[in-house]
Design an enzyme around this catalytic site. Structure first.
Site, PDB file in Angstrom:
ATOM      1  N   LYS A   1      64.061  63.112  38.560  1.00 39.85           N
ATOM      2  CA  LYS A   1      63.292  61.870  38.415  1.00 39.85           C
ATOM      3  C   LYS A   1      63.632  60.918  39.559  1.00 39.85           C
ATOM      4  O   LYS A   1      62.761  60.386  40.216  1.00 39.85           O
ATOM      5  CB  LYS A   1      63.626  61.247  37.058  1.00 39.85           C
ATOM      6  CG  LYS A   1      62.867  60.003  36.734  1.00 39.85           C
ATOM      7  CD  LYS A   1      63.145  59.558  35.308  1.00 39.85           C
ATOM      8  CE  LYS A   1      62.615  58.162  35.065  1.00 39.85           C
ATOM      9  NZ  LYS A   1      62.897  57.676  33.720  1.00 39.85           N
TER      10      LYS A   1
ATOM     11  N   GLU B   1      74.419  66.154  41.581  1.00 33.62           N
ATOM     12  CA  GLU B   1      74.412  67.606  41.317  1.00 33.62           C
ATOM     13  C   GLU B   1      73.155  68.261  41.879  1.00 33.62           C
ATOM     14  O   GLU B   1      73.210  69.267  42.580  1.00 33.62           O
ATOM     15  CB  GLU B   1      74.475  67.874  39.803  1.00 33.62           C
ATOM     16  CG  GLU B   1      75.776  67.506  39.143  1.00 33.62           C
ATOM     17  CD  GLU B   1      75.811  66.057  38.644  1.00 33.62           C
ATOM     18  OE1 GLU B   1      75.028  65.223  39.151  1.00 33.62           O
ATOM     19  OE2 GLU B   1      76.637  65.775  37.768  1.00 33.62           O
TER      20      GLU B   1
ATOM     21  N   GLY C   1      64.157  60.877  31.184  1.00 31.82           N
ATOM     22  CA  GLY C   1      64.529  62.244  31.575  1.00 31.82           C
ATOM     23  C   GLY C   1      64.527  63.207  30.407  1.00 31.82           C
ATOM     24  O   GLY C   1      63.978  64.313  30.483  1.00 31.82           O
ATOM     25  N   ARG C   2      65.108  62.796  29.293  1.00 29.57           N
ATOM     26  CA  ARG C   2      65.230  63.704  28.148  1.00 29.57           C
ATOM     27  C   ARG C   2      63.931  63.836  27.360  1.00 29.57           C
ATOM     28  O   ARG C   2      63.885  64.559  26.363  1.00 29.57           O
ATOM     29  CB  ARG C   2      66.379  63.249  27.249  1.00 29.57           C
ATOM     30  CG  ARG C   2      66.319  61.795  26.840  1.00 29.57           C
ATOM     31  CD  ARG C   2      67.645  61.333  26.248  1.00 29.57           C
ATOM     32  NE  ARG C   2      67.676  59.912  25.937  1.00 29.57           N
ATOM     33  CZ  ARG C   2      67.999  58.951  26.806  1.00 29.57           C
ATOM     34  NH1 ARG C   2      68.288  59.262  28.050  1.00 29.57           N
ATOM     35  NH2 ARG C   2      68.036  57.682  26.439  1.00 29.57           N
TER      36      ARG C   2
ATOM     37  N   GLU D   1      72.153  61.394  23.999  1.00 27.69           N
ATOM     38  CA  GLU D   1      71.958  60.447  25.101  1.00 27.69           C
ATOM     39  C   GLU D   1      71.059  59.302  24.616  1.00 27.69           C
ATOM     40  O   GLU D   1      71.175  58.171  25.065  1.00 27.69           O
ATOM     41  CB  GLU D   1      71.359  61.142  26.336  1.00 27.69           C
ATOM     42  CG  GLU D   1      71.592  60.358  27.620  1.00 27.69           C
ATOM     43  CD  GLU D   1      71.189  61.115  28.885  1.00 27.69           C
ATOM     44  OE1 GLU D   1      69.981  61.198  29.164  1.00 27.69           O
ATOM     45  OE2 GLU D   1      72.068  61.610  29.607  1.00 27.69           O
TER      46      GLU D   1
ATOM     47  N   LYS E   1      80.046  58.734  37.112  1.00 29.23           N
ATOM     48  CA  LYS E   1      79.405  59.026  38.404  1.00 29.23           C
ATOM     49  C   LYS E   1      80.053  58.187  39.495  1.00 29.23           C
ATOM     50  O   LYS E   1      80.361  58.672  40.577  1.00 29.23           O
ATOM     51  CB  LYS E   1      77.915  58.656  38.356  1.00 29.23           C
ATOM     52  CG  LYS E   1      77.025  59.583  37.582  1.00 29.23           C
ATOM     53  CD  LYS E   1      75.576  59.194  37.885  1.00 29.23           C
ATOM     54  CE  LYS E   1      74.620  59.681  36.828  1.00 29.23           C
ATOM     55  NZ  LYS E   1      73.272  59.159  36.993  1.00 29.23           N
TER      56      LYS E   1
END
Ligand code: F6P
Length: 547
Positions: free
Chosen positions: A210, A216, A271-272, A357, A508
């Site tokens: 996104k 990663e 995202g999910r 999440e 992160k």
């Protein structure tokens, strides 16, 4: 949205549930079922081809009434309407939450910031369909003129779990002469193993992100480029071996992918919640555009059910409320998701991101700390494998673990007795958990007295049984949407933002600080805590001794 809603624990229904809980805690499903021979039929709901049996729950009619009242008092109806209207339900990021628009039918209008987004959704779907057709039909050629035989999706979190789960779930409908792989982990092993037997000339990478900045994914994408160019030699090869799925055209271009080969989605897709956006490109290549549209249709049917059905017959609402009942009143910490369908082997992992999440939050929308538990931990494995590993704890352990049993009446691979035996197991497990085996029954089997406590099953362990006809693309869409809206229901009642994920940020940031410390040639000056400092030093030392 919650402006006029009282804090959850002040709601009349919440207080009534608190008063009601001690009475229900003492009841046993054996007795509840004996008192009401029709309970099994009565406490089931059916919608859009999903049969949802919730009779094996530690609830009475009064419990259900109070839970439904809680949903009303929490303004769930207004929340649902607001989501479908495109309001900025993701308060902390000031974004609309419109995964439902991804499966809206042509002609439906959903407006975000003054723009009807449905035509854009269908525009991207059409581009995806065209691209998938070309790849599947062999018209989209690799740099050396060979057709694409391998598709590698590189992404993580929602940009991986949805596509990876959907590919496994719908493998039966997929192109068997093509290979699909999913690389997510920054651990080099993931990329190395996914590509070791692939021919770069026949391999297409879909870089799914996104933001197009995720460490990663970008690391794996760069490695993929190096890997591809090792064989293909020419930079120009990137155009035929790399496509991107993103909301961030600038970063896509910076990476070197022509934005003509980018499939767009939007910041109002979390995202999910993105598996049926362009993030599903690998799914579409695998199963074809018709099956992909069928999947979207399944999502849409559940969306409409959620939006319109009265709460007492609304599957996601019932599911969400029952989860909340154990989570907030019985103190249950987890939910086990147990699909009796091998193709759903990644479904629990997918649900972990979707549920945890989304609802793993500790402050309510106004920033105050919640005075109650939020999301339970989701976990699970396909049946019957789990039966021979962790079910022991569910049956006889000291914890209460509500279970979701998921089964399909028709097998996709009919093989002798397999399916009847499989289904016998799912029904038997739900039955055994609910009713157990009393010490009297154990004695009647002739067990010696010392063994009786070990052989006794307390029972009274709750479960849903979710029964569908057959695992099709449409059925998968319905099932995923069922959980999405159940998560929404819970988040709305807990008064939290189910659509942000600030909790992943700190790790992160700290990783970015540690990376140069690990890579530095000279011994770096470390200013972490003593544990982190020692671990970093030890790693640097051990690394040097590796073969
Ligand atoms: O883990 C945090 C997260 O932002 C997820 O919500 C998301 O699905 C994942 O990272 C991947 O993000 P992106 O698609 O931007 O690479």
């Amino acid at each position: 949205m919650t402006a006029n809603i009282a804090p959850l624990t002040q709601c009349a229904a919440w207080k009534a549930l608190e008063a009601h809980y001690p009475k229900v805690r003492e009841l046993h499903l054996r007795q509840i079922f004996a008192d009401d021979p029709n309970r099994g039929e009565r406490m089931a709901a059916e919608a859009v081809g999903i049969y949802f049996d919730y009779s094996k729950h530690r609830i009475t009619d009064e419990t259900l009434k109070l839970l439904l009242q809680l949903a009303e008092e929490s303004g769930l109806r207004a929340h649902i309407d607001a989501m479908f209207r495109g309001e900025k339900m993701n308060v902390t990021e000031q974004r609309a939450v419109l995964h439902v628009a991804l499966r809206a039918r042509k002609g439906q209008a959903i407006v975000v910031d003054g723009e009807d987004v449905v035509p854009r959704v269908h525009g991207v779907l059409d581009r995806m369909a065209d691209f998938s057709n070309r790849v599947r039909g062999g018209e989209w050629k690799g740099h050396t003129g060979k057709p694409i035989r391998n598709v590698v999706n590189i992404g993580i979190g929602g940009s991986d779990l949805g596509p990876a789960m959907a590919y496994e779930a719908l493998r039966h409908y997929s192109r068997r002469d093509m290979t699909f792989r999913f690389v997510s982990n920054i651990d080099g092993t993931d990329f190395a193993e996914a590509t070791r037997d692939l021919d770069a000339e026949e391999t297409l990478f879909i870089i799914s992100s996104k933001t197009f900045t995720t460490l990663e994914t970008m690391t794996n994408a760069h490695t993929a480029r190096v890997w591809a160019l090792k064989t293909l030699k020419h930079q120009a090869a990137i155009a035929s071996h790399f496509v991107a799925v993103s909301t961030n055209a600038d970063e896509v271009a910076k990476f070197g992918i022509d934005t003509a080969n980018m499939f767009e989605f939007w910041d109002w897709v979390g995202g999910r919640y993105s598996m049926d956006s362009a993030i599903g490109l690998s799914t579409m290549v695998a199963i074809g555009k018709e099956s992909f549209r069928d999947m979207l249709d399944g999502f849409h049917q559940m969306d409409e059910h959620f939006r319109t059905a009265p709460f007492e017959r609304n599957l996601p609402v019932l599911m969400g409320l029952l989860t909340l009942w154990y989570n907030n009143f019985f103190g249950a910490q987890t939910v086990a998701v147990l699909p009796y369908e091998q193709y759903l082997n990644r479904f629990p992992a997918y649900l972990q991101q979707l549920t945890m999440e989304s609802n793993g939050k500790r402050v309510s929308l106004d920033g105050t700390e919640v005075a109650y538990q939020t999301a339970p931990i989701y976990w699970g494995e396909p049946g019957t494998n789990g039966q021979h590993s962790f079910y022991q704890l569910i049956h006889q352990g000291t914890k209460i673990i509500p279970c979701d049993f998921i089964a399909f009446a028709q097998p996709l691979n009919p093989l002798g007795r397999h399916h009847d035996v499989l289904l016998a197991n799912v029904f038997a497990q739900a039955e055994a958990l609910a009713f157990g085996k009393t010490s009297q029954e154990v004695r009647a089997d002739g067990m010696p007295e010392w063994l009786v406590p070990h052989r006794t099953f307390e029972g009274n362990r709750p479960s849903n049984t979710i029964l569908l006809e057959r695992l099709t693309p449409q059925a998968l869409g319905k099932l995923v949407a069922l959980y999405e809206h159940s998560v929404f229901t819970q988040g709305a009642i807990w008064q939290i933002d189910s659509f942000d994920q600030w909790g992943v940020e700190l790790g992160k940031v700290l990783a970015q600080r540690i990376i140069p410390e690990l890579e530095a040639k000279a011994e770096p000056k470390l200013e972490h805590d003593s544990s982190t400092n020692t671990l970093i030093r030890r790693y640097r030392k051990l690394r040097q001794t590796s073969p």
